[in-house]
Motif scaffolding. Structure first.
Motif, PDB file in Angstrom:
ATOM      1  N   ASP A  75     -58.870  -8.654 139.928  1.00 54.35           N
ATOM      2  CA  ASP A  75     -59.827  -7.355 139.703  1.00 54.35           C
ATOM      3  C   ASP A  75     -59.383  -6.050 139.934  1.00 54.35           C
ATOM      4  OD1 ASP A  75     -59.499  -8.103 142.134  1.00 54.35           O
ATOM      5  OD2 ASP A  75     -61.773  -7.571 142.896  1.00 54.35           O
ATOM      6  N   ALA A  76     -57.935  -5.874 140.312  1.00 49.62           N
ATOM      7  CA  ALA A  76     -57.536  -4.963 140.713  1.00 49.62           C
ATOM      8  C   ALA A  76     -57.167  -3.691 139.718  1.00 49.62           C
ATOM      9  CB  ALA A  76     -56.252  -4.846 141.726  1.00 49.62           C
ATOM     10  N   GLY A  77     -57.506  -4.046 138.520  1.00 42.84           N
ATOM     11  CA  GLY A  77     -57.144  -3.066 137.344  1.00 42.84           C
ATOM     12  C   GLY A  77     -57.254  -1.728 137.710  1.00 42.84           C
ATOM     13  N   GLU A  78     -58.685  -1.421 138.040  1.00 46.33           N
ATOM     14  CA  GLU A  78     -59.161   0.050 138.037  1.00 46.33           C
ATOM     15  C   GLU A  78     -58.209   0.903 139.148  1.00 46.33           C
ATOM     16  OE1 GLU A  78     -62.966   0.530 140.308  1.00 46.33           O
ATOM     17  OE2 GLU A  78     -63.179  -1.558 139.463  1.00 46.33           O
ATOM     18  N   TYR A  79     -57.890   0.065 140.182  1.00 49.12           N
ATOM     19  CA  TYR A  79     -57.237   0.558 141.252  1.00 49.12           C
ATOM     20  C   TYR A  79     -55.657   0.814 140.961  1.00 49.12           C
ATOM     21  CZ  TYR A  79     -56.501   1.207 146.339  1.00 49.12           C
ATOM     22  OH  TYR A  79     -56.300   1.986 147.871  1.00 49.12           O
ATOM     23  N   MET A  80     -55.203  -0.158 140.072  1.00 53.68           N
ATOM     24  CA  MET A  80     -53.863   0.028 139.781  1.00 53.68           C
ATOM     25  C   MET A  80     -53.580   1.261 138.662  1.00 53.68           C
ATOM     26  SD  MET A  80     -51.677  -2.557 140.817  1.00 53.68           S
ATOM     27  CE  MET A  80     -50.962  -3.437 139.536  1.00 53.68           C
ATOM     28  N   GLU A  81     -54.590   1.298 137.898  1.00 54.79           N
ATOM     29  CA  GLU A  81     -54.697   2.333 137.034  1.00 54.79           C
ATOM     30  C   GLU A  81     -54.980   3.899 137.649  1.00 54.79           C
ATOM     31  OE1 GLU A  81     -57.750   1.584 134.086  1.00 54.79           O
ATOM     32  OE2 GLU A  81     -56.775  -0.217 133.389  1.00 54.79           O
ATOM     33  N   ARG A  82     -55.799   3.809 138.686  1.00 52.80           N
ATOM     34  CA  ARG A  82     -55.966   4.946 139.420  1.00 52.80           C
ATOM     35  C   ARG A  82     -54.689   5.552 140.038  1.00 52.80           C
ATOM     36  NH1 ARG A  82     -57.596   6.584 144.704  1.00 52.80           N
ATOM     37  NH2 ARG A  82     -58.840   8.413 144.628  1.00 52.80           N
ATOM     38  N   MET A  83     -54.164   4.478 140.852  1.00 50.69           N
ATOM     39  CA  MET A  83     -52.683   4.810 141.516  1.00 50.69           C
ATOM     40  C   MET A  83     -51.604   5.346 140.553  1.00 50.69           C
ATOM     41  SD  MET A  83     -52.681   3.828 144.876  1.00 50.69           S
ATOM     42  CE  MET A  83     -54.057   4.812 145.424  1.00 50.69           C
ATOM     43  N   ALA A  84     -51.583   4.810 139.298  1.00 45.73           N
ATOM     44  CA  ALA A  84     -50.643   4.912 138.359  1.00 45.73           C
ATOM     45  C   ALA A  84     -50.919   6.360 137.773  1.00 45.73           C
ATOM     46  CB  ALA A  84     -50.345   3.795 137.358  1.00 45.73           C
ATOM     47  N   GLY A  85     -52.225   6.641 137.409  1.00 47.53           N
ATOM     48  CA  GLY A  85     -52.567   7.947 137.027  1.00 47.53           C
ATOM     49  C   GLY A  85     -52.243   9.047 137.949  1.00 47.53           C
ATOM     50  N   LEU A  86     -52.075   8.628 139.258  1.00 45.80           N
ATOM     51  CA  LEU A  86     -51.796   9.825 140.404  1.00 45.80           C
ATOM     52  C   LEU A  86     -50.351   9.932 140.225  1.00 45.80           C
ATOM     53  CD1 LEU A  86     -54.214   8.976 143.101  1.00 45.80           C
ATOM     54  CD2 LEU A  86     -54.505  11.090 141.743  1.00 45.80           C
ATOM     55  N   GLY A  87     -49.521   9.242 139.648  1.00 44.72           N
ATOM     56  CA  GLY A  87     -48.151   9.257 139.421  1.00 44.72           C
ATOM     57  C   GLY A  87     -47.390   8.443 140.678  1.00 44.72           C
ATOM     58  N   ILE A  88     -48.130   7.407 141.244  1.00 43.06           N
ATOM     59  CA  ILE A  88     -47.485   6.592 142.296  1.00 43.06           C
ATOM     60  C   ILE A  88     -47.161   5.179 141.540  1.00 43.06           C
ATOM     61  CG2 ILE A  88     -48.417   5.027 144.282  1.00 43.06           C
ATOM     62  CD1 ILE A  88     -50.528   6.957 144.703  1.00 43.06           C
TER      63      ILE A  88
END
Length: 313
Positions: A75-88
């Motif tokens: 269920d972590a897709g949104e969290y992973m996308e957010r992190m990646a979107g921040l450049g992490i």
């Protein structure tokens, strides 16, 4: 170019609900043995959290290169996308099939009492996240599953990567022998004032004695700043005045983010602790662990106004 930092710890969702009443008015003391209550919670919010996620978020605000090391559920897709979107860089966040991401469910009432349930989920599999091929200038082993924290510490030690041991919420899991084992592997220890007392009680050693075998011990003291023990010296780090006090959740993680950014920028422990204090003071003025979003220039302004130093160019 920013130096990679391995940020080992939990990633979690925090669901916070507010009951617009008082628990004590609905819980009958003489019926506690057969408790059955339900609370209507019209106000609810979901936050991104967990120590690894929070520390990485704060390092990223500074322009650092955090690499979260965590286990999450399907269920972590949104969290992973957010992190990646921040450049992490999320390449070392491992998804465990058939599990949920660690989740904390908190219901609070008008008196600020809390009823909390925590589901560890994928966090219980943290030891499966192998670091045997990792490379970094620094790392931190922050609260996670106990087995995972030891696995990360052993692998980092074997790789020759210096790391900070951050006890935090994992404190109930570690007895004196566990703490001594971790301190033998680590290069530094970060604790708050209360945790420092627990560590001293469980190990039978003072913070000063522990600091003799480490590069540094950092004891955070909230509005009173921090105490740094390094090189046989005890240095008091003056506090940063917060714009307002809204929510302390995640302040310790923000401090660790600043500390690690300073160290990987070539700063000494004293100036790195100062930056940590700045990040903690900025975070406490915002609700939730990852909702503050100051610019690097704004962070630099607070750092210079308080301590007379600037962020690296």
């Amino acid at each position: 170019m920013a130096t990679p930092v391995l940020v080992c710890g939990s990633m979690a969702f925090d669901t916070i609900a507010v009951f617009e009443g008082r628990f004590k008015e609905h819980i009958l003391a003489d019926r506690i043995q057969s408790l059955s209550v339900s609370f209507l919670v019209p106000s609810m919010r979901k936050e991104y959290g967990g120590c690894s996620g929070n520390i990485a978020y704060n390092m990223n605000l500074l322009g650092g290169k955090p690499v979260p090391v965590a286990t999450v559920g399907e269920d972590a897709g949104e969290y992973m996308e957010r992190m990646a979107g921040l450049g992490i860089d999320v390449s070392r966040v491992k998804v465990i099939p058939g599990t949920f991401t660690a989740q904390c469910f908190i219901t609070t009432d008008l008196d600020d009492n809390q009823i909390t349930a925590f589901h560890p989920g994928a966090m219980s599999h943290a030891a499966q996240n192998d670091l045997s091929d990792a490379d970094a200038a620094w790392a931190i082993v922050a609260p996670d599953a106990k087995e995972g924290m030891f696995a990360h510490a052993e692998r980092l030690h074997k790789r020759g990567i210096p790391f900070i041991f951050d006890l935090g919420q994992a404190m109930p899991l570690f007895d004196g022998a566990d703490l001594e084992r971790m301190l033998e592997l680590a290069q530094a220890l970060t604790v708050n004032d209360y945790e420092a007392g627990v560590v001293e009680q469980r190990t039978g050693r003072s913070m000063a004695d522990i600091a003799r075998t480490l590069q540094a011990v950092v004891v955070t003291r909230g509005a009173e700043g921090a105490t740094l023990l390094t090189g046989g010296k005890t240095i008091q780090i003056e506090p940063v005045r917060a714009a307002q006090v809204v929510d302390p959740t995640g302040c310790g993680d923000a401090q660790r983010g600043g500390l690690l950014y300073g160290l990987t920028s070539g700063w000494n422990w004293e100036d790195s602790c100062r930056l940590g204090n700045v990040m903690g003071a900025i975070k406490i003025a915002s609700r939730g662990p990852q909702n503050h979003a100051p610019s690097r220039a704004e962070i630099d302004a607070v750092l210079h106004a308080t301590y007379g130093i600037h962020l690296p160019a």
